[in-house]
Design an enzyme around this catalytic site. Structure first.
Site, mmCIF file in Angstrom:
data_model
loop_
_atom_site.group_PDB
_atom_site.id
_atom_site.type_symbol
_atom_site.label_atom_id
_atom_site.label_comp_id
_atom_site.label_asym_id
_atom_site.label_seq_id
_atom_site.Cartn_x
_atom_site.Cartn_y
_atom_site.Cartn_z
ATOM 1 N N ASP A 35 0.844 -1.194 0.000
ATOM 2 C CA ASP A 35 0.000 0.000 0.000
ATOM 3 C C ASP A 35 0.880 1.244 0.000
ATOM 4 O O ASP A 35 1.983 1.224 0.560
ATOM 5 C CB ASP A 35 -0.882 0.030 1.256
ATOM 6 C CG ASP A 35 -2.127 -0.834 1.129
ATOM 7 O OD1 ASP A 35 -2.449 -1.251 0.010
ATOM 8 O OD2 ASP A 35 -2.773 -1.077 2.157
ATOM 9 N N TYR A 64 4.380 -8.403 8.921
ATOM 10 C CA TYR A 64 4.039 -6.987 8.976
ATOM 11 C C TYR A 64 4.014 -6.509 10.411
ATOM 12 O O TYR A 64 3.694 -7.272 11.325
ATOM 13 C CB TYR A 64 2.647 -6.721 8.385
ATOM 14 C CG TYR A 64 2.528 -6.970 6.917
ATOM 15 C CD1 TYR A 64 3.026 -6.047 6.002
ATOM 16 C CD2 TYR A 64 1.904 -8.112 6.425
ATOM 17 C CE1 TYR A 64 2.906 -6.259 4.644
ATOM 18 C CE2 TYR A 64 1.780 -8.330 5.063
ATOM 19 C CZ TYR A 64 2.284 -7.406 4.184
ATOM 20 O OH TYR A 64 2.161 -7.613 2.837
ATOM 21 N N ASP A 78 -7.800 3.095 5.614
ATOM 22 C CA ASP A 78 -6.510 3.739 5.877
ATOM 23 C C ASP A 78 -6.763 5.190 6.278
ATOM 24 O O ASP A 78 -7.899 5.644 6.326
ATOM 25 C CB ASP A 78 -5.542 3.611 4.693
ATOM 26 C CG ASP A 78 -6.015 4.318 3.432
ATOM 27 O OD1 ASP A 78 -6.784 5.301 3.523
ATOM 28 O OD2 ASP A 78 -5.618 3.895 2.339
ATOM 29 N N ARG A 174 -4.794 -3.987 6.652
ATOM 30 C CA ARG A 174 -5.700 -2.890 7.000
ATOM 31 C C ARG A 174 -7.162 -3.311 6.943
ATOM 32 O O ARG A 174 -8.041 -2.610 7.434
ATOM 33 C CB ARG A 174 -5.460 -1.692 6.092
ATOM 34 C CG ARG A 174 -5.769 -1.936 4.630
ATOM 35 C CD ARG A 174 -5.367 -0.710 3.818
ATOM 36 N NE ARG A 174 -5.324 -0.992 2.417
ATOM 37 C CZ ARG A 174 -6.151 -0.482 1.531
ATOM 38 N NH1 ARG A 174 -7.120 0.323 1.916
ATOM 39 N NH2 ARG A 174 -6.030 -0.774 0.264
#
Length: 175
Positions: A35, A64, A78, A174
């Site tokens: 992203d 992550y 986001d 996310r």
């Protein structure tokens, strides 16, 4: 092949374009989209022999680190999106105990179906889903089986959590 620490801001394709300019090589690709707001390892493949190896890297598990804000949700998942009213209710605004946080995180581990966010780079009818979503269309995306091997709580300072997670390829943290 280049291993690039992509900073927040540019898209993975922006990095590919920059490598094309620097190297003068047209055949440049990457081994998995990050992203625009993500920071992390972006594997850049340069030249035909390297780009043919893309599938070797695409299916690898990923690790992550993410910061989550309890009760906060946006339409894009986001920080660029519009905040939504959360369905999550806090009792008297009390801090949730770490034991409960860890119990909830454990529930996300394992194999499951995940629907990609409509604001993603997934292709729909030859266009990126986020391009359609920004025009007000709701792209028809297909769910995908993912696996979350683990989620570890690194830090907790109400209402933010910092987690580390190891996931299968194609997992949207996310979302």
């Amino acid at each position: 092949m280049f291993l690039i620490n992509k900073k927040p801001g540019p898209t993975s394709h922006d990095i590919v374009d920059e490598v094309r300019k620097i190297t003068g090589v047209k055949k440049v690709g990457h081994a998995g989209t990050l992203d625009p707001f993500a920071e992390g390892l972006l594997i850049i493949l340069v030249g035909r022999p390297e780009t043919k190896r893309q599938s070797e890297f695409m299916g690898l598990d990923k690790v992550y680190e993410a910061t989550l804000t309890l009760g906060a949700e946006t339409d894009t998942f986001d920080k660029t999106g519009e905040f939504q009213i959360s369905n999550f209710k806090f009792q008297n605004n009390e801090k949730i105990p770490i034991s409960k946080i860890n119990d909830v995180l454990k529930k996300f581990e394992g194999k499951q179906e995940q629907m990609p966010p409509i604001f993603s780079a997934k292709k729909v009818r030859g266009k990126k889903a986020y391009e359609l979503a920004r025009k007000g269309e709701i792209p028809k995306l297909k769910s995908k089986e993912i696996n979350i091997e683990y989620i570890k709580l690194i830090e907790y300072s109400w209402p933010e959590l910092k987690i580390e997670t190891k996931v299968s390829s194609g997992t949207y943290i996310r979302a």
